[in-house]
Every structure is written in structure tokens, then in C-alpha cells.
Design a protein around this motif. Sequence first.
Motif, PDB file in Angstrom:
ATOM      1  N   PRO A 110       0.779  -1.240   0.000  1.00  0.00           N
ATOM      2  CA  PRO A 110       0.000   0.000   0.000  1.00  0.00           C
ATOM      3  C   PRO A 110       0.812   1.292   0.000  1.00  0.00           C
ATOM      4  O   PRO A 110       0.269   2.363  -0.232  1.00  0.00           O
ATOM      5  CB  PRO A 110      -0.834  -0.111   1.279  1.00  0.00           C
ATOM      6  CG  PRO A 110      -0.084  -1.066   2.145  1.00  0.00           C
ATOM      7  CD  PRO A 110       0.626  -2.003   1.213  1.00  0.00           C
ATOM      8  N   ASP A 113      -0.334   4.751   1.414  1.00  0.00           N
ATOM      9  CA  ASP A 113      -1.737   4.544   1.762  1.00  0.00           C
ATOM     10  C   ASP A 113      -1.874   3.788   3.078  1.00  0.00           C
ATOM     11  O   ASP A 113      -2.950   3.724   3.651  1.00  0.00           O
ATOM     12  CB  ASP A 113      -2.465   3.794   0.642  1.00  0.00           C
ATOM     13  CG  ASP A 113      -2.599   4.646  -0.613  1.00  0.00           C
ATOM     14  OD1 ASP A 113      -2.613   5.893  -0.485  1.00  0.00           O
ATOM     15  OD2 ASP A 113      -2.685   4.071  -1.710  1.00  0.00           O
ATOM     16  N   TYR A 158       4.608   9.998  -5.011  1.00  0.00           N
ATOM     17  CA  TYR A 158       3.907  10.607  -3.886  1.00  0.00           C
ATOM     18  C   TYR A 158       4.346  12.043  -3.717  1.00  0.00           C
ATOM     19  O   TYR A 158       5.517  12.368  -3.859  1.00  0.00           O
ATOM     20  CB  TYR A 158       4.192   9.833  -2.590  1.00  0.00           C
ATOM     21  CG  TYR A 158       3.669   8.441  -2.614  1.00  0.00           C
ATOM     22  CD1 TYR A 158       2.315   8.193  -2.558  1.00  0.00           C
ATOM     23  CD2 TYR A 158       4.535   7.350  -2.708  1.00  0.00           C
ATOM     24  CE1 TYR A 158       1.822   6.897  -2.580  1.00  0.00           C
ATOM     25  CE2 TYR A 158       4.062   6.059  -2.729  1.00  0.00           C
ATOM     26  CZ  TYR A 158       2.700   5.835  -2.669  1.00  0.00           C
ATOM     27  OH  TYR A 158       2.223   4.567  -2.691  1.00  0.00           O
TER      28      TYR A 158
END
Length: 160
Positions: A110, A113, A158
Amino acid sequence: MRKNGHNVLDCFAGSAILLRTLLEIGIEVRSYYYRDNDPKVVALAMHKILESVELFPELISLSAVAGAFTLPMDMRIHDQAATDSLDISIMSSGSPCQGFSRATGRNVPPGLDDERSYLIFEAIQLHQQLAKASAEKGHQYWVCFENVNIPENVPDHYEI
């Protein structure tokens, strides 16, 4: 307490491998501070820290680790005045690796996240604080950020 050596802050410290590594390469440690909030890992670290003191008495003393567990274990808790007073010259950090690790069993971990992964931002904030405090005192400061090998299929875009 030793007059020479580094004041080391080890965040998300796990089994205190940073301390052992510093000692193995001959770096003297004046004081060592440990932060990790996993009780099982902390118990292992206590053993590993004392073992390091026994193995490298010429580089670290028992008094250097007497305050090892005095800072909050949770990285979300900050005490800037206390941290600044430690005069840290080496900081090591990463973040909890579960969000990036292949060991999760997921095809695509993930990444950010996973809420635990966001703790890296707490470590970055602490690093900035320590770097500023060191610069203001004219002291040298080193930082090491580490984490698991991130799989290629985890996005690298990100925004930080």
C-alpha cells in the motif's frame, strides 16, 4: 558519561542495529536514545543495547545508554526542548516498513496509503528540528534515513 563521541538518536529503532553498526565501524557513542513503540521489539532492543555495551566497552559505556528509553516511544509525540537539549549529532530513522514491504503478501504494497508509513513525515520534521539546532550551535550533524527495498510496482510519485 564520556567526553568524546556522538549523541545518537535512533528512531523506529527496531533491534538497535544502528548502535551495533556504529560501534562495529569504530564510532564512539557518548549517549544513545532509542525510539520504537513496539513492546516486543523494545524488549529485544534492551538486550541488544546491553550486549553492545559489553562487546564495545572502549566505544560506549553503560552510562551512555542509561537514558536510552527516556524519550517518548511514539514518534507522534514531540518535546522539542528536551530533544534540542540532547545535542544529537547522529540521527537514524526510517518509518514502519509494513506499507512498503513485500512481506505483506500483497502484490502491490500500500505504500503511503498505509497510515503507519506517514510516520516518515514525523521523522523528517524531527530531522529538520535537529539539523537547525545543530547548525545554530555550530555542531556537525549526520542523518541516515533507511527503509526496506521498495518493490518496483509501488508508485514513486507521492507528493511530500
